[in-house]
Design a protein around this motif. Structure first.
Motif, PDB file in Angstrom:
ATOM      1  N   ALA A  88       0.824  -1.211   0.000  1.00 43.94           N
ATOM      2  CA  ALA A  88       0.000   0.000   0.000  1.00 43.94           C
ATOM      3  C   ALA A  88       0.856   1.258   0.000  1.00 43.94           C
ATOM      4  N   MET A  95      -1.415   1.299  -7.018  1.00 45.23           N
ATOM      5  CA  MET A  95      -2.391   0.238  -6.751  1.00 45.23           C
ATOM      6  C   MET A  95      -3.439   0.162  -7.860  1.00 45.23           C
ATOM      7  N   ALA A 117      -3.441  -5.355  -0.439  1.00 44.30           N
ATOM      8  CA  ALA A 117      -2.249  -4.538  -0.214  1.00 44.30           C
ATOM      9  C   ALA A 117      -1.721  -4.737   1.203  1.00 44.30           C
ATOM     10  N   THR A 150      -6.282   1.917   0.091  1.00 41.53           N
ATOM     11  CA  THR A 150      -6.369   0.675  -0.689  1.00 41.53           C
ATOM     12  C   THR A 150      -7.774   0.498  -1.240  1.00 41.53           C
TER      13      THR A 150
END
Length: 238
Positions: A88, A95, A117, A150
């Motif tokens: 993360a 991401m 993550a 995330t």
């Protein structure tokens, strides 16, 4: 994916994996392939485990510039893994690129792998995080923040310790996956882990999936240890 018991294959080569799996001939398992094994055996180890009917968590913790992570995930998607991860700390853009890579690379007609993550490693203490990462908050605050970004990036969940799972569910949503390593039996050595917990504690905290390594893989009877942990995780009294 929910309520999964994932066995960490922390072995150096395929032969050690095959030796470990011999007692499990009648079990369809969820197996974690980490850096040590993947870097020695390559994609073939994942393909072999999938061919045997097992689910696979490919734990490579990608953390790089967005384009590199996207390209890497596009390639990994072709292996048919069930779960993969990134850090993360790579940020929202990275991401999102990982999600795009998985979508573009997935096998036609198949769902993409779940993507989670890593927030803070369960081997990290607050003191280490404060002094070495220069993050001046509690571990709990850091994990919750990483969980929120995330989710914002479109991932399916996070890697965290069981101690943060309830708060993550409350803050981010009950459908957001919480995958927790550092699971040990009460009598086991903690070794390099700091934030560890038992399988029944993780269940009580509402964790989505637990990752168990040495408590099973280093046990004198790995099959018996697996069932003992599985029963605790599922709340089955024997």
């Amino acid at each position: 994916m929910k309520n999964s018991l994932i066995i960490a294959l922390d072995f150096a080569n395929r032969q050690q994996v095959e030796d470990f799996l011999k007692p499990f001939t009648n079990e369809q398992l969820f197996l974690k392939v980490g850096m040590e094994l993947y870097y020695q055996e390559g994609p073939q180890i994942v393909e072999r485990l999938k061919a045997e009917g097992h689910q696979v968590f490919l734990d490579l913790k990608l953390h790089d510039i967005p384009n590199t992570v996207k390209s890497a995930m596009k390639g990994l998607a072709r292996l048919g893994c069930d779960l993969v991860n990134v850090h993360a700390a790579g940020g929202i853009e990275m991401m999102r690129a990982a999600v795009e890579g998985l979508e573009e690379g997935k096998v036609q007609g198949k769902e993409r792998a779940k993507l989670i993550a890593v927030t803070q490693l369960t081997s990290t203490s607050r003191q280490q995080m404060n002094s070495e990462q220069l993050i001046p908050v509690s571990l709990n605050e850091s994990v919750l923040h990483y969980s929120q970004i995330t989710k914002q990036a479109g991932l399916d969940g996070v890697v965290c310790s069981p101690f943060e799972a309830k708060q993550i569910a409350k803050k981010v949503g009950a459908d957001f996956l919480t995958v927790t390593p550092g699971i040990r039996m009460e009598t086991d050595d903690k070794q390099d882990q700091k934030r560890v917990a038992t399988p029944d504690f993780a269940r009580a905290e509402g964790v989505s999936a637990i990752v168990v390594g040495r408590s099973i893989t280093r046990a004198s009877n790995s099959l018996a240890a697996y069932y003992q942990i599985k029963n605790l995780w599922e709340g089955i009294s024997v």
